[in-house]
Design a protein around this motif. Structure first.
Motif, PDB file in Angstrom:
ATOM      1  N   GLU A 155       0.833  -1.206   0.000  1.00  0.00           N
ATOM      2  CA  GLU A 155       0.000   0.000   0.000  1.00  0.00           C
ATOM      3  C   GLU A 155       0.869   1.259   0.000  1.00  0.00           C
ATOM      4  O   GLU A 155       0.568   2.232  -0.709  1.00  0.00           O
ATOM      5  CB  GLU A 155      -0.926   0.005   1.210  1.00  0.00           C
ATOM      6  N   PHE A 156       1.937   1.214   0.783  1.00  0.00           N
ATOM      7  CA  PHE A 156       2.862   2.350   0.812  1.00  0.00           C
ATOM      8  C   PHE A 156       3.498   2.545  -0.562  1.00  0.00           C
ATOM      9  O   PHE A 156       3.599   3.673  -1.051  1.00  0.00           O
ATOM     10  CB  PHE A 156       3.938   2.135   1.889  1.00  0.00           C
ATOM     11  N   ALA A 157       3.877   1.458  -1.198  1.00  0.00           N
ATOM     12  CA  ALA A 157       4.467   1.530  -2.542  1.00  0.00           C
ATOM     13  C   ALA A 157       3.482   2.173  -3.517  1.00  0.00           C
ATOM     14  O   ALA A 157       3.879   3.028  -4.323  1.00  0.00           O
ATOM     15  CB  ALA A 157       4.856   0.134  -3.020  1.00  0.00           C
ATOM     16  N   GLU A 158       2.229   1.797  -3.429  1.00  0.00           N
ATOM     17  CA  GLU A 158       1.211   2.375  -4.310  1.00  0.00           C
ATOM     18  C   GLU A 158       1.083   3.876  -4.088  1.00  0.00           C
ATOM     19  O   GLU A 158       1.016   4.646  -5.044  1.00  0.00           O
ATOM     20  CB  GLU A 158      -0.135   1.683  -4.091  1.00  0.00           C
ATOM     21  N   LYS A 159       1.066   4.293  -2.837  1.00  0.00           N
ATOM     22  CA  LYS A 159       0.957   5.718  -2.524  1.00  0.00           C
ATOM     23  C   LYS A 159       2.189   6.495  -2.993  1.00  0.00           C
ATOM     24  O   LYS A 159       2.094   7.675  -3.321  1.00  0.00           O
ATOM     25  CB  LYS A 159       0.741   5.924  -1.028  1.00  0.00           C
ATOM     26  N   MET A 160       3.327   5.820  -3.021  1.00  0.00           N
ATOM     27  CA  MET A 160       4.576   6.458  -3.454  1.00  0.00           C
ATOM     28  C   MET A 160       4.799   6.320  -4.967  1.00  0.00           C
ATOM     29  O   MET A 160       5.768   6.843  -5.494  1.00  0.00           O
ATOM     30  CB  MET A 160       5.763   5.831  -2.712  1.00  0.00           C
ATOM     31  N   CYS A 161       3.896   5.598  -5.640  1.00  0.00           N
ATOM     32  CA  CYS A 161       4.041   5.307  -7.079  1.00  0.00           C
ATOM     33  C   CYS A 161       5.360   4.584  -7.358  1.00  0.00           C
ATOM     34  O   CYS A 161       6.099   4.906  -8.296  1.00  0.00           O
ATOM     35  CB  CYS A 161       3.928   6.585  -7.911  1.00  0.00           C
ATOM     36  N   LYS A 162       5.646   3.606  -6.511  1.00  0.00           N
ATOM     37  CA  LYS A 162       6.862   2.790  -6.623  1.00  0.00           C
ATOM     38  C   LYS A 162       6.479   1.324  -6.611  1.00  0.00           C
ATOM     39  O   LYS A 162       5.377   0.958  -6.206  1.00  0.00           O
ATOM     40  CB  LYS A 162       7.815   3.055  -5.440  1.00  0.00           C
ATOM     41  N   PRO A 190       6.757  -2.442  -5.018  1.00  0.00           N
ATOM     42  CA  PRO A 190       7.034  -2.962  -3.676  1.00  0.00           C
ATOM     43  C   PRO A 190       8.493  -3.393  -3.499  1.00  0.00           C
ATOM     44  O   PRO A 190       9.052  -3.240  -2.409  1.00  0.00           O
ATOM     45  CB  PRO A 190       6.087  -4.156  -3.559  1.00  0.00           C
ATOM     46  N   SER A 191       9.113  -3.891  -4.559  1.00  0.00           N
ATOM     47  CA  SER A 191      10.520  -4.305  -4.454  1.00  0.00           C
ATOM     48  C   SER A 191      11.430  -3.120  -4.146  1.00  0.00           C
ATOM     49  O   SER A 191      12.424  -3.265  -3.426  1.00  0.00           O
ATOM     50  CB  SER A 191      10.976  -4.999  -5.739  1.00  0.00           C
ATOM     51  N   GLU A 192      11.081  -1.940  -4.650  1.00  0.00           N
ATOM     52  CA  GLU A 192      11.886  -0.750  -4.347  1.00  0.00           C
ATOM     53  C   GLU A 192      11.734  -0.350  -2.885  1.00  0.00           C
ATOM     54  O   GLU A 192      12.708   0.017  -2.223  1.00  0.00           O
ATOM     55  CB  GLU A 192      11.498   0.413  -5.259  1.00  0.00           C
ATOM     56  N   ILE A 193      10.517  -0.454  -2.369  1.00  0.00           N
ATOM     57  CA  ILE A 193      10.281  -0.138  -0.957  1.00  0.00           C
ATOM     58  C   ILE A 193      11.071  -1.103  -0.076  1.00  0.00           C
ATOM     59  O   ILE A 193      11.675  -0.682   0.916  1.00  0.00           O
ATOM     60  CB  ILE A 193       8.773  -0.198  -0.615  1.00  0.00           C
ATOM     61  N   SER A 194      11.116  -2.369  -0.442  1.00  0.00           N
ATOM     62  CA  SER A 194      11.904  -3.346   0.321  1.00  0.00           C
ATOM     63  C   SER A 194      13.367  -2.934   0.374  1.00  0.00           C
ATOM     64  O   SER A 194      14.004  -3.043   1.423  1.00  0.00           O
ATOM     65  CB  SER A 194      11.777  -4.729  -0.311  1.00  0.00           C
ATOM     66  N   LYS A 195      13.896  -2.456  -0.729  1.00  0.00           N
ATOM     67  CA  LYS A 195      15.290  -1.988  -0.756  1.00  0.00           C
ATOM     68  C   LYS A 195      15.476  -0.795   0.171  1.00  0.00           C
ATOM     69  O   LYS A 195      16.475  -0.693   0.867  1.00  0.00           O
ATOM     70  CB  LYS A 195      15.705  -1.621  -2.180  1.00  0.00           C
ATOM     71  N   TRP A 196      14.497   0.110   0.161  1.00  0.00           N
ATOM     72  CA  TRP A 196      14.577   1.278   1.039  1.00  0.00           C
ATOM     73  C   TRP A 196      14.674   0.852   2.494  1.00  0.00           C
ATOM     74  O   TRP A 196      15.431   1.434   3.270  1.00  0.00           O
ATOM     75  CB  TRP A 196      13.335   2.150   0.897  1.00  0.00           C
ATOM     76  N   LEU A 197      13.893  -0.144   2.860  1.00  0.00           N
ATOM     77  CA  LEU A 197      13.787  -0.536   4.257  1.00  0.00           C
ATOM     78  C   LEU A 197      14.952  -1.400   4.733  1.00  0.00           C
ATOM     79  O   LEU A 197      15.044  -1.704   5.919  1.00  0.00           O
ATOM     80  CB  LEU A 197      12.444  -1.237   4.503  1.00  0.00           C
ATOM     81  N   LYS A 198      15.839  -1.762   3.827  1.00  0.00           N
ATOM     82  CA  LYS A 198      17.048  -2.493   4.212  1.00  0.00           C
ATOM     83  C   LYS A 198      18.094  -1.559   4.817  1.00  0.00           C
ATOM     84  O   LYS A 198      19.004  -2.008   5.496  1.00  0.00           O
ATOM     85  CB  LYS A 198      17.646  -3.223   3.012  1.00  0.00           C
ATOM     86  N   GLY A 199      17.971  -0.264   4.521  1.00  0.00           N
ATOM     87  CA  GLY A 199      18.850   0.709   5.145  1.00  0.00           C
ATOM     88  C   GLY A 199      20.089   1.087   4.365  1.00  0.00           C
ATOM     89  O   GLY A 199      20.941   1.793   4.884  1.00  0.00           O
ATOM     90  N   ASP A 200      20.183   0.663   3.111  1.00  0.00           N
ATOM     91  CA  ASP A 200      21.371   1.048   2.354  1.00  0.00           C
ATOM     92  C   ASP A 200      21.044   1.878   1.113  1.00  0.00           C
ATOM     93  O   ASP A 200      21.886   2.083   0.257  1.00  0.00           O
ATOM     94  CB  ASP A 200      22.204  -0.182   1.974  1.00  0.00           C
ATOM     95  N   HIS A 201      19.817   2.363   1.038  1.00  0.00           N
ATOM     96  CA  HIS A 201      19.384   3.174  -0.107  1.00  0.00           C
ATOM     97  C   HIS A 201      19.829   4.625   0.079  1.00  0.00           C
ATOM     98  O   HIS A 201      19.782   5.162   1.178  1.00  0.00           O
ATOM     99  CB  HIS A 201      17.868   3.104  -0.260  1.00  0.00           C
ATOM    100  N   ASN A 202      20.227   5.253  -1.012  1.00  0.00           N
ATOM    101  CA  ASN A 202      20.625   6.652  -1.005  1.00  0.00           C
ATOM    102  C   ASN A 202      19.463   7.467  -1.580  1.00  0.00           C
ATOM    103  O   ASN A 202      19.257   7.503  -2.784  1.00  0.00           O
ATOM    104  CB  ASN A 202      21.898   6.825  -1.836  1.00  0.00           C
ATOM    105  N   PHE A 203      18.690   8.127  -0.722  1.00  0.00           N
ATOM    106  CA  PHE A 203      17.489   8.851  -1.123  1.00  0.00           C
ATOM    107  C   PHE A 203      17.808  10.226  -1.695  1.00  0.00           C
ATOM    108  O   PHE A 203      18.754  10.886  -1.250  1.00  0.00           O
ATOM    109  CB  PHE A 203      16.571   9.069   0.093  1.00  0.00           C
ATOM    110  N   THR A 204      16.955  10.672  -2.628  1.00  0.00           N
ATOM    111  CA  THR A 204      16.997  12.070  -3.048  1.00  0.00           C
ATOM    112  C   THR A 204      16.169  12.871  -2.054  1.00  0.00           C
ATOM    113  O   THR A 204      15.298  12.309  -1.363  1.00  0.00           O
ATOM    114  CB  THR A 204      16.406  12.257  -4.456  1.00  0.00           C
ATOM    115  N   THR A 205      16.403  14.151  -1.990  1.00  0.00           N
ATOM    116  CA  THR A 205      15.604  14.988  -1.091  1.00  0.00           C
ATOM    117  C   THR A 205      14.144  14.978  -1.519  1.00  0.00           C
ATOM    118  O   THR A 205      13.249  14.961  -0.673  1.00  0.00           O
ATOM    119  CB  THR A 205      16.131  16.436  -1.037  1.00  0.00           C
ATOM    120  N   SER A 206      13.895  14.930  -2.813  1.00  0.00           N
ATOM    121  CA  SER A 206      12.525  14.890  -3.313  1.00  0.00           C
ATOM    122  C   SER A 206      11.790  13.656  -2.802  1.00  0.00           C
ATOM    123  O   SER A 206      10.635  13.741  -2.366  1.00  0.00           O
ATOM    124  CB  SER A 206      12.542  14.904  -4.843  1.00  0.00           C
TER     125      SER A 206
END
Length: 64
Positions: free
Chosen positions: A24-31, A33-49
Motif C-alpha cells: 500500500e505504501f508503494a502504491e501511494k509512493m508510485c513505486k 514494492p521491491s523498491e520499498i523493500s530496498k529502502w527498508l534495508k537501510g542502504d538506499h541513497n534517497f533524493t531529497t525529493s
C-alpha cells in the motif's frame, strides 16, 4: 550506514503507524514494492525529493 539504518527504521515505523502494508505504501509512493523493500534495508541513497514525498505520505518528519 548507521544514519541510513535509522532512516529505514523511521520509515518502517511511519508505515506501521499509518496502518499501511509495504504494498500500500508503494502504491501511494508510485513505486514498486521491491523498491520499498530496498529502502527498508537501510542502504538506499534517497533524493531529497523522495524524502519529502515520504514525509507527505506518512505524515512524519524525517529531517529533524
Amino acid at each position: 550506514m548507521e544514519r541510513r539504518m535509522m532512516l529505514a527504521v523511521k520509515i518502517t515505523e511511519g508505515i506501521k503507524r499509518k496502518g499501511l502494508s509495504q504494498k500500500e505504501f508503494a502504491e501511494k509512493m508510485c513505486k514498486r514494492p521491491s523498491e520499498i523493500s530496498k529502502w527498508l534495508k537501510g542502504d538506499h541513497n534517497f533524493t531529497t525529493s523522495t524524502l519529502f514525498d515520504i514525509e507527505d505520505v506518512l505524515d512524519i518528519h524525517i529531517m529533524d
